[in-house]
Motif scaffolding. Sequence first.
Motif, PDB file in Angstrom:
ATOM      1  N   THR A 169       4.952  -3.464   5.657  1.00  0.00           N
ATOM      2  CA  THR A 169       4.681  -2.472   6.467  1.00  0.00           C
ATOM      3  C   THR A 169       3.805  -1.280   5.897  1.00  0.00           C
ATOM      4  OG1 THR A 169       6.755  -2.824   7.402  1.00  0.00           O
ATOM      5  CG2 THR A 169       5.615  -0.707   8.164  1.00  0.00           C
ATOM      6  N   PHE A 170       4.266  -0.955   4.839  1.00  0.00           N
ATOM      7  CA  PHE A 170       3.706   0.028   3.973  1.00  0.00           C
ATOM      8  C   PHE A 170       2.268  -0.194   3.790  1.00  0.00           C
ATOM      9  CE2 PHE A 170       1.958   2.066   0.049  1.00  0.00           C
ATOM     10  CZ  PHE A 170       2.458   3.378   0.320  1.00  0.00           C
ATOM     11  N   ASN A 171       1.877  -1.473   3.301  1.00  0.00           N
ATOM     12  CA  ASN A 171       0.474  -2.074   2.905  1.00  0.00           C
ATOM     13  C   ASN A 171      -0.289  -1.966   4.413  1.00  0.00           C
ATOM     14  OD1 ASN A 171       0.862  -1.969   0.331  1.00  0.00           O
ATOM     15  ND2 ASN A 171       1.532  -4.109   0.454  1.00  0.00           N
ATOM     16  N   TYR A 172       0.481  -2.243   5.439  1.00  0.00           N
ATOM     17  CA  TYR A 172      -0.370  -2.449   6.588  1.00  0.00           C
ATOM     18  C   TYR A 172      -0.744  -0.813   7.243  1.00  0.00           C
ATOM     19  CZ  TYR A 172      -0.845  -3.904  11.621  1.00  0.00           C
ATOM     20  OH  TYR A 172      -1.180  -3.910  12.874  1.00  0.00           O
ATOM     21  N   SER A 173       0.044   0.101   6.933  1.00  0.00           N
ATOM     22  CA  SER A 173      -0.293   1.444   7.378  1.00  0.00           C
ATOM     23  C   SER A 173      -1.414   1.761   6.500  1.00  0.00           C
ATOM     24  CB  SER A 173       1.032   2.207   7.424  1.00  0.00           C
ATOM     25  OG  SER A 173       1.378   2.508   6.222  1.00  0.00           O
ATOM     26  N   GLU A 174      -2.295   2.665   7.003  1.00  0.00           N
ATOM     27  CA  GLU A 174      -3.230   3.076   6.439  1.00  0.00           C
ATOM     28  C   GLU A 174      -2.746   4.062   5.287  1.00  0.00           C
ATOM     29  OE1 GLU A 174      -6.744   4.616   8.262  1.00  0.00           O
ATOM     30  OE2 GLU A 174      -6.449   3.391   9.852  1.00  0.00           O
ATOM     31  N   ASN A 175      -3.176   3.829   4.048  1.00  0.00           N
ATOM     32  CA  ASN A 175      -2.656   4.575   2.841  1.00  0.00           C
ATOM     33  C   ASN A 175      -3.713   4.580   1.796  1.00  0.00           C
ATOM     34  OD1 ASN A 175      -0.545   5.773   1.824  1.00  0.00           O
ATOM     35  ND2 ASN A 175       0.901   4.528   2.843  1.00  0.00           N
ATOM     36  N   LYS A 176      -3.766   5.587   1.172  1.00  0.00           N
ATOM     37  CA  LYS A 176      -4.688   5.565   0.039  1.00  0.00           C
ATOM     38  C   LYS A 176      -4.067   5.250  -1.385  1.00  0.00           C
ATOM     39  CE  LYS A 176      -4.627  10.556  -1.689  1.00  0.00           C
ATOM     40  NZ  LYS A 176      -4.862  10.382  -2.886  1.00  0.00           N
ATOM     41  N   HIS A 177      -2.542   5.193  -1.257  1.00  0.00           N
ATOM     42  CA  HIS A 177      -1.615   4.717  -2.496  1.00  0.00           C
ATOM     43  C   HIS A 177      -1.559   3.140  -2.470  1.00  0.00           C
ATOM     44  CE1 HIS A 177      -0.676   8.935  -2.419  1.00  0.00           C
ATOM     45  NE2 HIS A 177      -0.340   8.841  -3.671  1.00  0.00           N
ATOM     46  N   GLU A 178      -1.551   2.590  -3.541  1.00  0.00           N
ATOM     47  CA  GLU A 178      -1.603   1.162  -3.826  1.00  0.00           C
ATOM     48  C   GLU A 178      -0.095   0.912  -4.144  1.00  0.00           C
ATOM     49  OE1 GLU A 178      -2.777  -2.730  -6.467  1.00  0.00           O
ATOM     50  OE2 GLU A 178      -3.694  -0.457  -6.612  1.00  0.00           O
ATOM     51  N   LEU A 179       0.765   0.117  -3.299  1.00  0.00           N
ATOM     52  CA  LEU A 179       2.002   0.135  -3.810  1.00  0.00           C
ATOM     53  C   LEU A 179       2.320  -1.574  -4.756  1.00  0.00           C
ATOM     54  CD1 LEU A 179       5.052   0.876  -3.253  1.00  0.00           C
ATOM     55  CD2 LEU A 179       5.256  -1.146  -1.320  1.00  0.00           C
ATOM     56  N   ILE A 180       2.773  -0.863  -6.007  1.00  0.00           N
ATOM     57  CA  ILE A 180       2.929  -2.193  -6.951  1.00  0.00           C
ATOM     58  C   ILE A 180       4.258  -2.334  -6.683  1.00  0.00           C
ATOM     59  CG2 ILE A 180       2.546  -2.635  -9.139  1.00  0.00           C
ATOM     60  CD1 ILE A 180       0.489  -0.515  -9.353  1.00  0.00           C
ATOM     61  N   THR A 181       4.554  -3.872  -6.658  1.00  0.00           N
ATOM     62  CA  THR A 181       6.117  -4.140  -6.528  1.00  0.00           C
ATOM     63  C   THR A 181       6.405  -5.169  -7.540  1.00  0.00           C
ATOM     64  OG1 THR A 181       5.320  -5.948  -4.844  1.00  0.00           O
ATOM     65  CG2 THR A 181       5.875  -3.728  -3.897  1.00  0.00           C
ATOM     66  N   ASP A 182       7.704  -5.254  -7.711  1.00  0.00           N
ATOM     67  CA  ASP A 182       8.395  -6.235  -8.728  1.00  0.00           C
ATOM     68  C   ASP A 182       9.898  -6.496  -8.161  1.00  0.00           C
ATOM     69  OD1 ASP A 182       9.294  -8.019 -10.379  1.00  0.00           O
ATOM     70  OD2 ASP A 182       8.976  -6.631 -12.167  1.00  0.00           O
ATOM     71  N   PHE A 183       9.914  -7.695  -7.173  1.00  0.00           N
ATOM     72  CA  PHE A 183      11.255  -7.722  -6.848  1.00  0.00           C
ATOM     73  C   PHE A 183      11.990  -8.828  -7.592  1.00  0.00           C
ATOM     74  CE2 PHE A 183       8.958  -5.807  -2.635  1.00  0.00           C
ATOM     75  CZ  PHE A 183       9.183  -4.616  -3.311  1.00  0.00           C
ATOM     76  N   GLY A 184      11.323  -9.485  -8.353  1.00  0.00           N
ATOM     77  CA  GLY A 184      12.032 -10.728  -8.911  1.00  0.00           C
ATOM     78  C   GLY A 184      11.809 -11.949  -7.784  1.00  0.00           C
ATOM     79  N   ASP A 185      12.319 -13.235  -8.492  1.00  0.00           N
ATOM     80  CA  ASP A 185      12.078 -14.150  -7.493  1.00  0.00           C
ATOM     81  C   ASP A 185      13.341 -14.676  -6.635  1.00  0.00           C
ATOM     82  OD1 ASP A 185       9.657 -14.442  -8.934  1.00  0.00           O
ATOM     83  OD2 ASP A 185      10.657 -15.339 -10.504  1.00  0.00           O
ATOM     84  N   LEU A 186      14.376 -14.127  -6.893  1.00  0.00           N
ATOM     85  CA  LEU A 186      15.860 -14.526  -6.115  1.00  0.00           C
ATOM     86  C   LEU A 186      16.258 -13.486  -5.265  1.00  0.00           C
ATOM     87  CD1 LEU A 186      17.255 -15.679  -9.591  1.00  0.00           C
ATOM     88  CD2 LEU A 186      16.421 -17.132  -7.656  1.00  0.00           C
ATOM     89  N   PRO A 187      16.908 -13.964  -4.400  1.00  0.00           N
ATOM     90  CA  PRO A 187      17.487 -12.937  -3.272  1.00  0.00           C
ATOM     91  C   PRO A 187      18.694 -12.300  -3.773  1.00  0.00           C
ATOM     92  CG  PRO A 187      17.869 -15.301  -2.582  1.00  0.00           C
ATOM     93  CD  PRO A 187      16.998 -15.401  -3.829  1.00  0.00           C
ATOM     94  N   VAL A 188      18.795 -11.005  -3.345  1.00  0.00           N
ATOM     95  CA  VAL A 188      19.878 -10.087  -3.769  1.00  0.00           C
ATOM     96  C   VAL A 188      20.672  -9.637  -2.673  1.00  0.00           C
ATOM     97  CG1 VAL A 188      20.455  -7.810  -5.047  1.00  0.00           C
ATOM     98  CG2 VAL A 188      18.493  -9.632  -5.806  1.00  0.00           C
ATOM     99  N   LEU A 189      21.887 -10.342  -2.568  1.00  0.00           N
ATOM    100  CA  LEU A 189      22.620 -10.077  -1.361  1.00  0.00           C
ATOM    101  C   LEU A 189      23.605  -8.819  -1.652  1.00  0.00           C
ATOM    102  CD1 LEU A 189      24.176 -13.243  -0.014  1.00  0.00           C
ATOM    103  CD2 LEU A 189      22.529 -11.797   1.031  1.00  0.00           C
ATOM    104  N   ILE A 190      23.514  -7.758  -0.604  1.00  0.00           N
ATOM    105  CA  ILE A 190      24.214  -6.733  -0.796  1.00  0.00           C
ATOM    106  C   ILE A 190      25.124  -6.444   0.695  1.00  0.00           C
ATOM    107  CG2 ILE A 190      22.695  -5.535  -2.506  1.00  0.00           C
ATOM    108  CD1 ILE A 190      21.859  -3.649  -0.041  1.00  0.00           C
TER     109      ILE A 190
END
Lengths: 117, 788
Positions: free
Chosen positions: B655-676
């Motif tokens: 959603t963040f990337n979809y909206s118009e934004n001059k900031h680039e979002l750099i993510t690292d969420f790993g590869d596995l699901p994290v259940l909370i």
Amino acid sequence: MKTIFLVEDDHSLRDLINFLLSDKEYNVEAFANANTFENRIKNGEPDLILMDIMLPDGNGVELCKALKLNSTKGNIPVILMSAHADPSIADDSGACHFIKKPFDIDELYTEIQKYIG
Amino acid sequence: MLTASDFKQNLNLQGLPFNIENALEDLPIPVLICDNKGDIIYFNTAFNDVTAKKINHGDSIFDEEIIQFLDTSGNPIPANASPIAQIILKKESASALKVFLKKKGDLPHTMVTKIHTDASKEILAFQFSFSPQAYSEKRNLKRNTLSAIVESSNDAIISKDLNGTITSWNKGAEKIFGYTEKEILGKKVNILIPKDRISEEKLILKTIKSGKSLDHLETRRLNKTGKEISISLTVSPIKDIFGNIIGASKVARDISERLKGDERQARLSAIVESSDDAIVSKDLNGTITSWNRGAKRIFGYSEAEVLGKSITILIPKERLDEEKHILKNIASGKRINHFETIRLTKDGRSIHVSLSVSPLKDRKGKIVGASKIARNIEDQVRSKKKIESYVEKLRILNSVGKDISSKLDLENVLQKVTDATTTLSGAKFGAFFYNTEVASGESMMLYTLSGAPKSAFEKLGMPRHTAVFQPTFSGQGVIRVDDIKKDERYGKNEPIYGMPNGHLEVTSYMAVPVVSNSGKVIGGLIFGHPEEGVFKKDHEVMVRNIAAQAAIALDNSQLFERVKTLSEKKDEFIALASHELKTPLTTIKGYLQILEKKISEPKSRLFLNKTLDQANRLNTLIDDLLNMSRIEAGKLEFNYEDFDIRELLLDVSETFNYSENKHELITDFGDLPVLIHADKQRIEQVINNLLSNAVKYSPLADKVYLNLKLDQGKAKVTVKDQGLGLTQEQQQKVFTRFYRAESTKGINGLGLGLYLTKQIMDAHDGMLDVKSEEGIGSEFYFTLPLAK
């Protein structure tokens, strides 16, 4: 043409939704309060009801609950709307969907289409 | 030749005060009197007993059948060669002459002669002193015994002559004075006398010479080492057979020990008598055998009243078993130390005493009774009880104080106050009446009650304006009376004139108004007791103090209630306002969206989108306000579910990337699901809030970082920017409500976002924190427990 009963006390929002849905070729009957809606539904068979929760003379959740108990009208899908932040207030109502105000008009179409095409 | 009758006559002529013949006859010592030729003119029975031949008057002393003379080695010698013949025939003077005499067999006898020389007629009297063996069995025994007694006596038995020369010395004398018989015989008695007491000896001699005895003279003498010893002296004259005083016998008893003992005894007696404690002795039957002044003071009985009585007169009936127990212990030789119990006085009072009981033994160590020391600990017990009662009062006061200052629940506080004051005042019941104005203006409301059921008052009328109650409920002051029924204010109110039927019995009465800071009388604490005179001044002071505290509590409570009501009204208002605001916002947004679909001209579309953005922001602000007020009121609800936060983060970043934004979002969420286990919508709100902050506060940067990783069994989400950063002080305040850093002027916001985020995290048992450096950027991170 599918008929939608719209219950919304705020007249500008009522006009907007009426406009939107009529534009999508639905037959819209709009009511400004619970009382007029209740009188009308006795003899009416809409395909869907879109109803605000906080009405000047009633509560959409209670109206919906009552309607679901009715043998002939219990199957009519009801979408409840509210500016209330917590959608859980509609949990026990029997409504098929809850739309939080303010909503995207596309979201509204999509939901309505789900139930009556 | 002198006949016996001449002799008797002569003796009589000498005017002796007693019948000499009778005296000599009865004397156990053999006595023989002869004339100057050696013819016997008198002999006594004792003499006849020791001679082999029956003798007659006129027999000669030189008849070897009567007396056998021996030399110093014990060999027989002719009578005319014996020393006695020298004395008799050659008229040589002789005193204390030692000769030997033989009667049947060869037993040696000591014969001490004394010569009495009459001026006209020479008569010689011989006194024979035999060693014990020579006596008949009976006399032997007697003499043996006497001699043994003298020898074995612990007393010094000494004889001396009139010159003070020591003539005999027993074992006892040796023990006391240290000299042996051999050392001292023939010495002057003066060597035993301290210099300062020499005059005493003169006095003794004078007394002796006058024929008198000296009994139990307590004096001091010297022993061989020169040490002075205390002795008791009995001196008697030694007379010869004619009554002439020839010396003195001295019996000296060493009384150093006795004196010491006496002194000790006296001291002990004085201590016992002067003791404040009761010191009593009793025998094994419990009969009282001694009783000191302390006992009189404590128990009231005089010594004469209790001696011979049973100790049980001091023991309360219910404690008689104690005495059995005590006697049992004593009989087995055990002591009882500081046993605290209760005893009775003469006038029947019970007093607290501390008892120490010890066995009393006779000289042989046999237990013959018990000594009891009873200390009156009435004062101790009283002060102990007093302290305990003070401690209890303090405890109650403290607990009331705590409740009053910490609790805001009115009923609870008043119940505590009523309970505490009822307990502390010793009242049978206590009640707090609340001043209420009912239509009649005649009522007060029973709020809390202690010591009686509420029903005890419920059916009774509670008139406020009676003479008794009016002073309390108008705040005039404390009423404290010993008997309310005798009070002039009592019984003035019609129609009952006094307490109605079914009223709790009240004699002692105390009423304390409870007056608020503003001076308004809130109500009154009323206490009652069926007995007279229960409430004292200090009860009044205490209740007044608590009432003052209670008034503060009531003020606080009322204030709190008002604030709570206001706060609730505020929450209601915010809820209503946000609802009302959202309805037009919905319409605005709807029309804008319709327009967006209809307008294709680029510039108009740009304006339209900006307007939509602002409408969405407005919506968010309204949501924040609403959420805050709900959190404050504790009304924010959470819908927990298990979900994969990694998926949520992917959605959010999309959603963040979809909206118009001059900031680039750099993510690292790993590869596995994290259940909370959390409220998905709220967590999304948190992530969005942190992301929008990161963008908002890094206007000059072009990157924002969003990470997810597992950290110590928790899901940790980090949002990092390269923006303005925060000072240490700002970091501390950043999660508080309405806080906005100074440096953020010009950047929009209410200062609610991070506050709400923190509240949501707290509700989730999560943690939210920040690391930041001014000018470099901030790193906000939160952790959440994993789903189980």
